[in-house]
Design a protein around this motif. Structure first.
Motif, PDB file in Angstrom:
ATOM      1  N   THR A 319       0.858  -1.188   0.000  1.00 23.20           N
ATOM      2  CA  THR A 319       0.000   0.000   0.000  1.00 23.20           C
ATOM      3  C   THR A 319       0.897   1.242   0.000  1.00 23.20           C
ATOM      4  OG1 THR A 319      -0.078   0.107   2.395  1.00 23.20           O
ATOM      5  CG2 THR A 319      -1.763  -1.211   1.326  1.00 23.20           C
ATOM      6  N   PHE A 320       0.281   2.417  -0.041  1.00 28.24           N
ATOM      7  CA  PHE A 320       1.087   3.647  -0.089  1.00 28.24           C
ATOM      8  C   PHE A 320       1.915   3.827   1.184  1.00 28.24           C
ATOM      9  CE2 PHE A 320      -1.987   4.723  -3.420  1.00 28.24           C
ATOM     10  CZ  PHE A 320      -1.086   5.020  -4.427  1.00 28.24           C
ATOM     11  N   ARG A 321       1.508   3.139   2.250  1.00 27.41           N
ATOM     12  CA  ARG A 321       2.289   3.165   3.490  1.00 27.41           C
ATOM     13  C   ARG A 321       3.699   2.622   3.234  1.00 27.41           C
ATOM     14  NH1 ARG A 321       1.846   0.045   8.553  1.00 27.41           N
ATOM     15  NH2 ARG A 321       0.924  -1.617   7.342  1.00 27.41           N
ATOM     16  N   GLN A 322       3.805   1.627   2.367  1.00 32.05           N
ATOM     17  CA  GLN A 322       5.123   1.076   2.024  1.00 32.05           C
ATOM     18  C   GLN A 322       5.665   1.680   0.724  1.00 32.05           C
ATOM     19  OE1 GLN A 322       2.497  -1.480   2.309  1.00 32.05           O
ATOM     20  NE2 GLN A 322       2.811  -1.770   4.486  1.00 32.05           N
ATOM     21  N   LEU A 323       4.743   2.101  -0.160  1.00 37.18           N
ATOM     22  CA  LEU A 323       5.183   2.552  -1.483  1.00 37.18           C
ATOM     23  C   LEU A 323       5.957   3.870  -1.425  1.00 37.18           C
ATOM     24  CD1 LEU A 323       2.233   1.712  -3.885  1.00 37.18           C
ATOM     25  CD2 LEU A 323       4.528   0.808  -3.937  1.00 37.18           C
ATOM     26  N   TYR A 324       5.495   4.796  -0.591  1.00 34.52           N
ATOM     27  CA  TYR A 324       6.192   6.091  -0.529  1.00 34.52           C
ATOM     28  C   TYR A 324       7.635   5.923  -0.041  1.00 34.52           C
ATOM     29  CZ  TYR A 324       1.801   8.585  -1.406  1.00 34.52           C
ATOM     30  OH  TYR A 324       0.651   9.062  -1.976  1.00 34.52           O
ATOM     31  N   ALA A 326       9.441   3.254  -0.207  1.00 32.14           N
ATOM     32  CA  ALA A 326      10.159   2.494  -1.245  1.00 32.14           C
ATOM     33  C   ALA A 326      10.536   3.417  -2.398  1.00 32.14           C
ATOM     34  CB  ALA A 326       9.283   1.346  -1.749  1.00 32.14           C
ATOM     35  N   SER A 327       9.591   4.249  -2.792  1.00 34.82           N
ATOM     36  CA  SER A 327       9.853   5.174  -3.898  1.00 34.82           C
ATOM     37  C   SER A 327      10.970   6.151  -3.537  1.00 34.82           C
ATOM     38  CB  SER A 327       8.571   5.931  -4.230  1.00 34.82           C
ATOM     39  OG  SER A 327       8.826   6.928  -5.173  1.00 34.82           O
ATOM     40  N   MET A 328      10.927   6.633  -2.296  1.00 35.23           N
ATOM     41  CA  MET A 328      11.982   7.572  -1.869  1.00 35.23           C
ATOM     42  C   MET A 328      13.344   6.891  -1.858  1.00 35.23           C
ATOM     43  SD  MET A 328      10.453  10.066   1.025  1.00 35.23           S
ATOM     44  CE  MET A 328       9.111   9.159   1.709  1.00 35.23           C
ATOM     45  N   GLY A 329      13.367   5.658  -1.396  1.00 33.79           N
ATOM     46  CA  GLY A 329      14.620   4.898  -1.364  1.00 33.79           C
ATOM     47  C   GLY A 329      15.181   4.704  -2.768  1.00 33.79           C
ATOM     48  N   PHE A 330      14.305   4.285  -3.679  1.00 34.74           N
ATOM     49  CA  PHE A 330      14.754   4.056  -5.062  1.00 34.74           C
ATOM     50  C   PHE A 330      15.151   5.376  -5.738  1.00 34.74           C
ATOM     51  CE2 PHE A 330      12.323  -0.041  -4.861  1.00 34.74           C
ATOM     52  CZ  PHE A 330      13.419  -0.860  -5.067  1.00 34.74           C
TER      53      PHE A 330
END
Lengths: 344, 398
Positions: A319-324, A326-330
């Protein structure tokens, strides 16, 4: 002579488009087979999820999608297919001479347009599965009435917008890395620093310095793969169309021939993104005039979908709880590789 | 949300209705999420889609025939319903059950509990989106379904209990005992491996940890039962009270985290306790007959019985008339009490997580639906547990 060159270019483009369609018909079957084997299943025949499902839906009784702007909703999916094929065509050698098109701007622009199609398609669609059941809810004991009801596709369009705005950023930064290494925005220059032999002719001109084998290139490859999965809305980044709440997301209302277009869009897009990777990171362009190189290129487009299938088999939906995060990390990783590419 | 809960005044942007036909809902029910952006501010679960009128069908049937119906209340915990049905009459008429039969009943019940928990874990993984774990859970379940088939002759409805014992065909021979023990040994190893992998998966745990929190106080207030309540620290299991379980040594799985992870882990750990019980029951299986036929249907006053079904507290009650016919059969399944607690727990989470929270009470809807009548003028509502009450109040075909 110019006319002959023009005819050859058109033929090359047509072959390129045909290859994209042919590979798009096969790749989903390979993915499904890989997933099935991981899950100790036999899985469907290779051509079933791609080719036969296209054909099956094309021949189904045509059902008009339920949408606020029906013509727009019907045509936008076909437009999506054209856009992904065009995104492939601009990486073909005949387009390299067209200034400004065969560049990072052309690729990123078309990919962004593709993301926009998800948002537009979702915004105008109104699926039967989420129509108001006011009396039904009242009869069955529903106590809360009078709220604005959201259609699944429109909720999915919100999510697609978030994905386009935030989660696909790493892909575009990673895409810039080969161009940063080449210090040029043009695909021809990216190929020339990796595979100078390509411009000298020969049956199988292999790259001497693929960007993939450099440190920034390798990091960018990892990020590109994550962005590839995000752009294709596959697990674990398929929040735009998780079966658990929004079912098929923005594509929910497409049926019959429109579903064929939808499948074609997704399947061809899978191949196109792989092909762009092989062209930019491995220095092996899709050139139908060199059959040996073409075969190598097509073979090298398979690892990314296979890896995607493996990842999908071992991942839940995030969900966006993990996606944000993850996106910032990448994004940080991609920015780091971009800086390395500019420095080294 | 039930009326007694404190209402917070939040502005709800929109409603996202799911169901009654939706791929995430295995059975027909409707979940209405009231969301701001993607965050669930309120939630409403609407049941009563597949009402079957089981209690109405049972009304007036000879008590022996009741078993055929009660076992079919649920396809997952069929043995719990069949067993609880016969426990009512055995309690009401003081029918003695041979010890061997009691042990066989426990074995069937625990094997079905394992199969049910594995369905839950498979479904939870499917809702989380992890297909491989979901399929592996269903694959692991097959061995337990086979064991039920070996005992009862049927995978889904093994029909083990009868009034006064178990069916003679459910006798466990020495060779069957050996087969079950070997299968348990093999499957337990696989299960430990599977559960270990689920718990060690950071992505799956990331989806489950800290989501759908239900405190112990809320679990008690909202009548959560079974593993749903025990995952919130409620130390209650009907097996503590059942004399059938007194000969066995095992642990009750009580977790205190109260989130979706705890609800999945609680059921996973319970599986190993079930295996422990089955092993002991097979090892200490008493000799003797498996059924006591020395009883006859007669008038019985209203009697009830509780049982710990895989999903929690199961209630059956009925009385018998002078001819041994069933009167006023009432069934309360665990889902009807647990569903409101997860309805409450789903608030404050992402929509996609909230669906997992709803699924985390292991809802089984087809067996829990009852008729509800709402008086439009006064706004009063009444939940009926049987159609006969509706007919008595409103008349036939009204």
């Amino acid at each position: 002579m110019d006319l002959l060159a023009g005819v050859i270019s058109v033929v090359v483009c047509l072959i390129g488009a045909g290859l994209a369609i042919a590979m798009g018909a096969v790749i989903p079957g390979i993915e499904r087979k890989v997933q099935a084997r991981i899950q100790q299943r036999i899985g469907p025949p290779i051509l079933t999820p791609g080719f036969w499902s296209w054909l099956k839906f094309a021949y189904k009784w045509p059902i008009k999608p339920w949408a606020t702007i029906p013509r727009f909703y019907e045509s936008i999916i076909a437009l999506g297919v054209v856009i992904v094929i065009f995104a492939l065509l601009i990486t073909l050698p005949p387009f390299w001479g067209v200034l400004g098109v065969a560049s990072i701007l052309g690729i990123a622009g078309l990919l962004k347009l593709e993301e926009l199609i998800y948002v537009l398609a979702g915004s105008v669609s109104q699926s039967l599965l989420s129509v108001p059941f006011l009396r039904h809810d009242l009869a069955k004991g529903g106590t809360k009435l009078g709220f604005r009801r959201e259609y699944f596709e429109q909720q999915a369009a919100f999510r697609a917008l978030k994905m386009a705005a935030i989660c696909s950023i790493p892909l575009y930064i990673a895409l810039a890395v080969p161009f940063a290494v080449a210090k040029s925005p043009f695909i021809a220059d990216v190929i020339s620093i990796q595979n100078p032999a390509f411009f000298l002719g020969g049956i199988l001109p292999l790259p001497s310095k693929p960007i993939f084998l450099t440190v920034p290139g390798f990091i960018a490859t990892i990020v590109y793969f994550a962005g590839y999965v995000m752009l294709l809305n596959e697990k674990p980044f398929n929040i735009v169309k998780p079966k658990v709440d929004l079912i098929e997301g923005v594509f929910l209302e497409y049926a019959a021939k429109y579903r064929t277009y939808m499948y074609m869009l997704i399947h061809i897009f899978t191949f196109v993104l792989s092909s762009i990777f092989v062209t930019l990171f491995l220095g092996i362009p899709l050139d139908p005039t060199k059959p040996a190189l073409l075969a190598l290129h097509l073979a090298l487009t398979l690892p990314l979908p296979v890896l995607k299938a493996v990842l999908a088999a071992f991942s839940p939906v995030l969900t966006f709880r993990q996606l944000y995060p993850a996106s910032m990390g990448f994004t940080a990783l991609a920015a780091f590789s971009l800086v390395l590419a500019l420095i080294l | 949300m039930t009326e007694e809960q404190p209402r917070e005044s939040v502005i709800v942007e929109k409603e996202l209705p799911l169901g009654p036909v939706h791929p995430a809902l295995l059975e027909p029910f409707r979940v209405r999420f009231f969301v701001n952006d993607e965050i669930v501010e309120d939630c409403e679960v609407i049941l009563s889609m597949p009402h079957r009128g089981i209690e109405r069908i049972l009304e007036g049937l000879p008590v022996e025939r009741a078993l055929l119906i009660t076992e079919r209340v649920c396809g997952i915990c069929s043995n719990s319903h069949a067993w609880n049905s016969v426990r009512v009459i055995e309690k009401g008429l003081n029918i003695e059950v041979p010890p061997r039969a009691l042990f066989i009943r426990v074995i069937a019940q625990e094997l079905q509990r394992i199969a049910s928990h594995l369905i839950f874990i498979g479904h939870a993984m499917e809702v989380v989106g992890h297909e491989t774990f979901a399929m592996r859970a269903f694959l692991l379940r097959e061995e337990y379904m086979d064991m039920l088939y070996f005992i009862g002759g049927n995978r889904v409805h093994p029909a083990v209990p009868v009034i006064g014992g178990v069916r003679p065909r459910c006798e466990i021979s020495d060779s069957l005992k050996r087969v079950i023990l070997e299968t348990l040994e093999r499957s337990e190893r696989k299960l430990r491996n599977y559960v270990g992998r689920v718990v060690a998966d950071p992505l799956v745990m990331g989806r489950l940890t800290g989501v759908g929190y239900l405190s112990k106080e809320d679990a008690i207030r909202l009548h959560a039962v079974g593993p749903t309540a025990r995952a919130s620290g409620v130390e209650w299991d009907w097996r503590m009270e059942m004399f059938e379980y007194k000969p066995f040594t095992y642990d009750y799985v009580i977790l205190y985290e109260g989130d979706n992870k705890a609800r999945v882990i609680a059921r996973a750990l319970e599986i190993f306790e079930c295996i422990k019980i089955v092993r002991q029951a097979l090892k200490d299986l008493p000799e003797g007959p498996v059924v006591n036929r020395d009883w006859s249907p007669q008038r019985m006053k209203f009697t009830d019985s509780y049982n710990e079904a895989p999903r929690g507290e199961l209630y059956h009650s009925y009385s018998l008339d002078d001819y041994g016919k069933l009167r006023h059969y009432k069934i309360r399944t665990p889902t009807i009490t647990s569903i409101h607690s997860v309805e409450f727990a789903a608030k404050g989470d992402h929509v996609t997580d909230a669906v997992v929270t709803i699924a985390s009470c292991d809802p089984c809807l087809a067996c829990c639906n009852r008729v509800e009548i709402i008086d439009e003028k006064s706004g009063r509502r009444r939940q009926f547990t049987s159609m006969i009450e509706v007919i008595k109040k409103y008349g036939w075909r009204r």
